[in-house]
Design an enzyme around this catalytic site. Structure first.
Site, PDB file in Angstrom:
ATOM      1  N   GLU A 211      -6.757 -14.420 -16.374  1.00 42.73           N
ATOM      2  CA  GLU A 211      -6.683 -13.745 -17.682  1.00 42.73           C
ATOM      3  C   GLU A 211      -7.605 -12.543 -17.573  1.00 42.73           C
ATOM      4  O   GLU A 211      -8.829 -12.675 -17.664  1.00 42.73           O
ATOM      5  CB  GLU A 211      -7.160 -14.691 -18.788  1.00 42.73           C
ATOM      6  CG  GLU A 211      -6.289 -15.924 -18.978  1.00 42.73           C
ATOM      7  CD  GLU A 211      -4.950 -15.623 -19.630  1.00 42.73           C
ATOM      8  OE1 GLU A 211      -4.756 -14.507 -20.131  1.00 42.73           O
ATOM      9  OE2 GLU A 211      -4.088 -16.518 -19.607  1.00 42.73           O
TER      10      GLU A 211
ATOM     11  N   CYS B 130     -10.221  -8.859 -25.058  1.00 41.16           N
ATOM     12  CA  CYS B 130      -9.233  -8.346 -24.113  1.00 41.16           C
ATOM     13  C   CYS B 130      -7.957  -7.893 -24.807  1.00 41.16           C
ATOM     14  O   CYS B 130      -7.217  -7.082 -24.267  1.00 41.16           O
ATOM     15  CB  CYS B 130      -8.917  -9.417 -23.094  1.00 41.16           C
ATOM     16  SG  CYS B 130      -8.453 -10.960 -23.876  1.00 41.16           S
TER      17      CYS B 130
HETATM   18  P1  NAP Z   1     -16.606  -9.675 -15.655  1.00 34.22           P
HETATM   19  O1  NAP Z   1     -17.662  -8.732 -15.332  1.00 34.22           O
HETATM   20  O2  NAP Z   1     -15.399  -9.724 -14.814  1.00 34.22           O
HETATM   21  O3  NAP Z   1     -17.299 -11.114 -15.725  1.00 34.22           O
HETATM   22  C1  NAP Z   1     -16.575 -12.289 -16.046  1.00 34.22           C
HETATM   23  C2  NAP Z   1     -17.227 -13.461 -15.362  1.00 34.22           C
HETATM   24  O4  NAP Z   1     -17.156 -13.268 -13.955  1.00 34.22           O
HETATM   25  C3  NAP Z   1     -18.703 -13.644 -15.708  1.00 34.22           C
HETATM   26  O5  NAP Z   1     -18.970 -15.017 -15.737  1.00 34.22           O
HETATM   27  C4  NAP Z   1     -19.384 -12.994 -14.525  1.00 34.22           C
HETATM   28  O6  NAP Z   1     -20.682 -13.473 -14.267  1.00 34.22           O
HETATM   29  C5  NAP Z   1     -18.453 -13.413 -13.406  1.00 34.22           C
HETATM   30  N1  NAP Z   1     -18.558 -12.602 -12.203  1.00 34.22           N
HETATM   31  C6  NAP Z   1     -18.814 -11.280 -12.107  1.00 34.22           C
HETATM   32  N2  NAP Z   1     -18.807 -10.904 -10.809  1.00 34.22           N
HETATM   33  C7  NAP Z   1     -18.546 -12.010 -10.086  1.00 34.22           C
HETATM   34  C8  NAP Z   1     -18.421 -12.276  -8.683  1.00 34.22           C
HETATM   35  N3  NAP Z   1     -18.550 -11.312  -7.781  1.00 34.22           N
HETATM   36  N4  NAP Z   1     -18.146 -13.522  -8.286  1.00 34.22           N
HETATM   37  C9  NAP Z   1     -17.996 -14.509  -9.194  1.00 34.22           C
HETATM   38  N5  NAP Z   1     -18.112 -14.325 -10.520  1.00 34.22           N
HETATM   39  C10 NAP Z   1     -18.380 -13.084 -10.967  1.00 34.22           C
HETATM   40  O7  NAP Z   1     -16.051  -9.451 -17.139  1.00 34.22           O
HETATM   41  P2  NAP Z   1     -16.901  -9.343 -18.463  1.00 34.22           P
HETATM   42  O8  NAP Z   1     -17.452  -7.980 -18.571  1.00 34.22           O
HETATM   43  O9  NAP Z   1     -17.830 -10.495 -18.591  1.00 34.22           O
HETATM   44  O10 NAP Z   1     -15.762  -9.597 -19.536  1.00 34.22           O
HETATM   45  C11 NAP Z   1     -14.993  -8.585 -20.011  1.00 34.22           C
HETATM   46  C12 NAP Z   1     -13.650  -8.530 -19.294  1.00 34.22           C
HETATM   47  O11 NAP Z   1     -12.980  -9.779 -19.464  1.00 34.22           O
HETATM   48  C13 NAP Z   1     -12.751  -7.508 -19.897  1.00 34.22           C
HETATM   49  O12 NAP Z   1     -12.060  -6.811 -18.902  1.00 34.22           O
HETATM   50  C14 NAP Z   1     -11.789  -8.337 -20.736  1.00 34.22           C
HETATM   51  O13 NAP Z   1     -10.569  -7.710 -20.977  1.00 34.22           O
HETATM   52  C15 NAP Z   1     -11.661  -9.557 -19.908  1.00 34.22           C
HETATM   53  N6  NAP Z   1     -11.192 -10.682 -20.720  1.00 34.22           N
HETATM   54  C16 NAP Z   1      -9.909 -11.105 -20.576  1.00 34.22           C
HETATM   55  C17 NAP Z   1      -9.416 -12.130 -21.357  1.00 34.22           C
HETATM   56  C18 NAP Z   1      -8.003 -12.602 -21.216  1.00 34.22           C
HETATM   57  O14 NAP Z   1      -7.690 -13.682 -21.719  1.00 34.22           O
HETATM   58  N7  NAP Z   1      -7.129 -11.872 -20.544  1.00 34.22           N
HETATM   59  C19 NAP Z   1     -10.248 -12.748 -22.295  1.00 34.22           C
HETATM   60  C20 NAP Z   1     -11.549 -12.302 -22.418  1.00 34.22           C
HETATM   61  C21 NAP Z   1     -12.004 -11.264 -21.622  1.00 34.22           C
HETATM   62  P3  NAP Z   1     -21.992 -12.797 -14.894  1.00 34.22           P
HETATM   63  O15 NAP Z   1     -21.987 -13.199 -16.311  1.00 34.22           O
HETATM   64  O16 NAP Z   1     -23.115 -13.358 -14.117  1.00 34.22           O
HETATM   65  O17 NAP Z   1     -21.819 -11.316 -14.707  1.00 34.22           O
END
Ligand code: NAP
Length: 485
Positions: free
Chosen positions: A255, A289
Site C-alpha cells: 500500500e 495516502c
Molecule cells: P516511509 O518513509 O516509506 O516509511 C514507512 C515505514 O517504513 C516506516 O515504518 C519506516 O520506518 C519504514 N522504513 C523506512 N525505510 C525503511 C527501510 N529501508 N527498511 C525498512 N523499513 C523502512 O513512509 P512514511 O513517510 O512513514 O509514510 C508516508 C507514505 O506512506 C506516503 O507515501 C503515503 O502515501 C504512504 N501511505 C500509503 C498508504 C496506503 O494504504 N496506500 C497508507 C498510508 C500511507 P521509520 O519510521 O523508522 O522511518
C-alpha cells in the site's frame, strides 16, 4: 500520558511471544505538537525481530489449526476491547501522531471495524469444486493460511494501518509480526496489550519496536520463516522492500503513495464538491495516502469554485490535536513541514498563485497553514509530487478528455475523486481513471467492507472487504484420481 483511564495501555517494550521484551538501547517518543518527549521506550534490535519471527513461526500450527469460529471469538474480543478503550487509544494516538482527538477516535473506530469485519469474514473462506476433464478424476480447491506474515507500517495511521493487515492475517489463520513506524510505536503496543487481554495466544500477534529501520526491515523481508510481507508506506521504500523479498520469493502486498486527483466537472453540485474536497484534502493535515493532491476544475466554474473553496479552507482551525476545536493538527515533524513549504515555494516561482496560507503557523515549526494555490499546472512540483501536507493546488481543465489525461498523468494510481451529476459521464470517467479507488460525489471512501488498494506504482493487493483475505491465503488444488468403479 498521565491522563489515561487505564495506565497499563502505555507500554514501553516490544511484545514478543506474549512477553514484554526490553532492550538495552532506548528511543524517545515525542509529541509533534511541541516536540516534548512523551516517554522513552526500549529500542529493539534485529536479533529481537528474529525472535519475534521465530515466535510467530512456533505459534502458527496451533493458530491455523483452530476453527475459523474459534479465531472469530478471539478477534471479536479484541475488537470489543478496542472500542471499550477508544478514548485512551485515541489520546495515545493524538499525543504521538498529532491528529485532532476527534479524528484519532475515528481512526480507532475505523481500525477496530476491520477486526470486527474479518472476525466474521474469516468464517467464509470457501473452497471450490471444479468439473474435471476426465471421468476418473475430481478437482477440489482449498484455501489455507500463507503462514507467518511480517509487516511494516507508517506513522500517519498508527492504529488502523496495523489493524487492517493484522485482522485479515489472523482471521485467515496466519501469525503476525509488525514493526510500526519509529515515531508512532505506542498505539501499536497498546493494541498488543489489548490482544493479550482478548486471549489471542502468545506468538500470534507480535510488535517489534526499533529505530533501526534497515536492520529490522531486513529480518522481516528476508527471514526464510516469513511467508508473506505486507507494507504500507512510500513508493520509494516499498520498491526497496520488494527487492529484499525477492531473495526468498515471498508473497508481497504493498500500500504505497498516491497523487489523488479531485475533478470538479461543470455539471457538479459545487457546494458538495467544496465539502468533499475539504474533507478529502485536510484530514490528518493532508497526511493520508488518499488525500486529494490536485484539484482539477472545469474552466467555466473555476473562479466560483476557487472562491467558495478558499473561503471554506480559511475557516479551518489549526492547533494542538488535544484542543477541542482543532481541525488541523501539526505535521509529523518540522522536516515534513519544510518539505511541503519547498514544494509551495518552488511552484510559486514557476507561476502558481498563492491565495491562502503558504507559510509556517505561529504554533511552531511543525505547523503549516492550510494553503490554497491557483493557476497551478500539472507539471509544477506541488502537482507532480505527493504533497502529504495541507496544501490544495487548483488546476484548470477544458473538457472531459483533458481532465482524464491530466488525472492519469502520474506514476501513482491509488485514489481519485470526481463530482458530476451526469450518469453517462460518471461511468465513462470512472472506467477511464487508472486508479484503484474512485470516489464519485464523495470525498471519504475508506471502510472495512470495501477493497482498499492501488494500481501502478501505488502498490498491489487489497485491504478490507472479502478481497482482503486473499492476500493471506494460498490456493491449493487437490486432484483425486481413480474415481471410476
Ligand atoms: P516511509 O518513509 O516509506 O516509511 C514507512 C515505514 O517504513 C516506516 O515504518 C519506516 O520506518 C519504514 N522504513 C523506512 N525505510 C525503511 C527501510 N529501508 N527498511 C525498512 N523499513 C523502512 O513512509 P512514511 O513517510 O512513514 O509514510 C508516508 C507514505 O506512506 C506516503 O507515501 C503515503 O502515501 C504512504 N501511505 C500509503 C498508504 C496506503 O494504504 N496506500 C497508507 C498510508 C500511507 P521509520 O519510521 O523508522 O522511518
Amino acid at each position: 500520558m498521565q491522563n489515561l483511564n487505564d495506565a497499563k495501555l502505555l507500554k514501553t517494550a516490544s511484545y514478543i511471544d506474549g512477553c514484554w521484551v526490553e532492550s538495552d538501547a532506548q528511543l524517545s517518543v515525542c509529541n509533534p505538537a511541541g516536540g516534548d518527549v512523551l516517554v522513552d521506550i526500549s529500542d529493539a534490535s534485529p536479533a529481537q525481530a528474529e525472535e519475534a519471527v521465530l515466535a510467530a513461526s512456533k505459534a502458527l500450527a496451533a493458530w491455523s489449526g483452530k476453527t475459523a469460529q474459534q479465531r472469530s471469538v478471539l478477534l471479536r474480543a479484541w475488537y470489543d476491547l478496542m472500542i471499550k478503550h477508544q478514548d485512551d487509544l485515541a489520546r495515545i494516538l493524538t499525543l504521538e501522531q498529532g491528529k485532532p482527538l476527534a479524528e484519532a477516535k475515528g481512526e480507532i473506530a475505523y481500525g477496530a471495524s476491520f477486526i470486527e469485519w474479518f472476525a466474521e469474514e474469516g468464517k467464509r473462506i470457501y473452497g471450490d469444486v471444479i468439473p474435471a476433464p476426465g471421468i476418473d478424476k475430481r478437482i477440489l480447491v482449498i484455501k489455507q493460511p500463507v503462514g507467518v506474515v511480517s509487516a511494516i507500517t507508517p506513522w500517519n495511521f498508527p492504529n488502523a494501518m496495523i489493524a487492517r493487515k493484522a485482522a485479515a492475517a489472523l482471521a485467515a489463520g496466519c501469525t503476525f509480526v509488525v514493526r510500526p513506524a519509529t515515531q508512532t510505536p505506542l498505539s501499536a503496543l497498546a493494541m498488543a496489550e489489548l490482544a493479550a487481554r482478548a486471549g489471542i495466544p502468545a506468538g500470534v500477534f507480535n510488535v517489534v519496536v526499533g529505530s533501526d529501520a534497515n536492520g529490522l526491515g531486513k529480518v522481516l523481508t528476508e527471514h526464510p520463516a516469513v511467508a508473506k510481507f505486507t507494507f504500507t508506506g512510500s513508493t520509494a521504500v516499498g520498491k526497496k522492500l520488494i527487492a529484499q523479498c525477492a531473495s526468498t520469493v515471498k508473497k508481497v502486498s504493498m500500500e504505497l503513495g498516491g497523487n489523488a486527483p479531485f475533478i470538479v466537472f461543470e455539471d457538479a453540485d459545487l457546494n458538495a464538491a467544496v465539502q468533499g474536497a475539504l474533507v478529502s484534502k485536510y484530514r490528518n493535515a493532508g497526511q493520508t495516502c488518499v488525500c486529494t493532491n490536485r484539484i482539477l476544475v472545469h474552466q467555466d466554474i473555476y473562479p466560483q469554485f476557487c472562491e467558495k473553496y478558499t473561503q471554506a479552507v480559511a475557516e479551518l482551525k489549526l492547533g494542538s490535536g488535544l484542543d477541542q476545536d482543532t481541525q488541523i493538527g501539526p505535521m509529523i515533524s518540522a522536516k515534513a513541514a519544510q518539505d511541503v513549504d519547498a514544494l509551495v515555494q518552488q511552484s510559486i516561482a514557476q507561476g502558481a498563485k498563492l491565495v491562502l496560507g503558504g507559510s509556517y503557523a505561529k504554533q511552531g515549526d511543525n505547523f503549516y497553514l492550510p494553503t490554497v494555490m491557483t493557476d497551478v499546472t500539472n507539471d509544477m512540483p506541488i502537482a507532480c509530487n505527493e504533497i502529504f501536507g495541507p496544501v490544495s493546488p487548483i488546476i484548470r481543465f477544458s473538457d472531459e478528455q483533458h481532465a482524464i489525461k491530466l488525472a492519469n498523468d502520474t506514476q501513482y494510481g491509488l485514489a481519485a475523486y470526481f463530482y458530476s451529476r451526469d450518469i453517462g459521464r460518471i461511468f465513462r470517467v470512472a472506467e477511464a481513471l487508472d486508479y484503484g479507488m474512485i470516489g464519485i460525489n464523495e470525498g471519504l471512501i475508506s471502510n472495512a467492507t470495501a477493497p482498499f488498494g492501488g494500481m501502478k506504482q501505488s502498490g498491489n493487493g487489497r485491504e478490507g472487504s472479502h478481497y482482503g483475505l486473499d492476500d493471506y491465503l494460498e490456493i491449493k488444488y487437490l486432484c483425486l484420481g481413480g474415481m471410476e468403479q
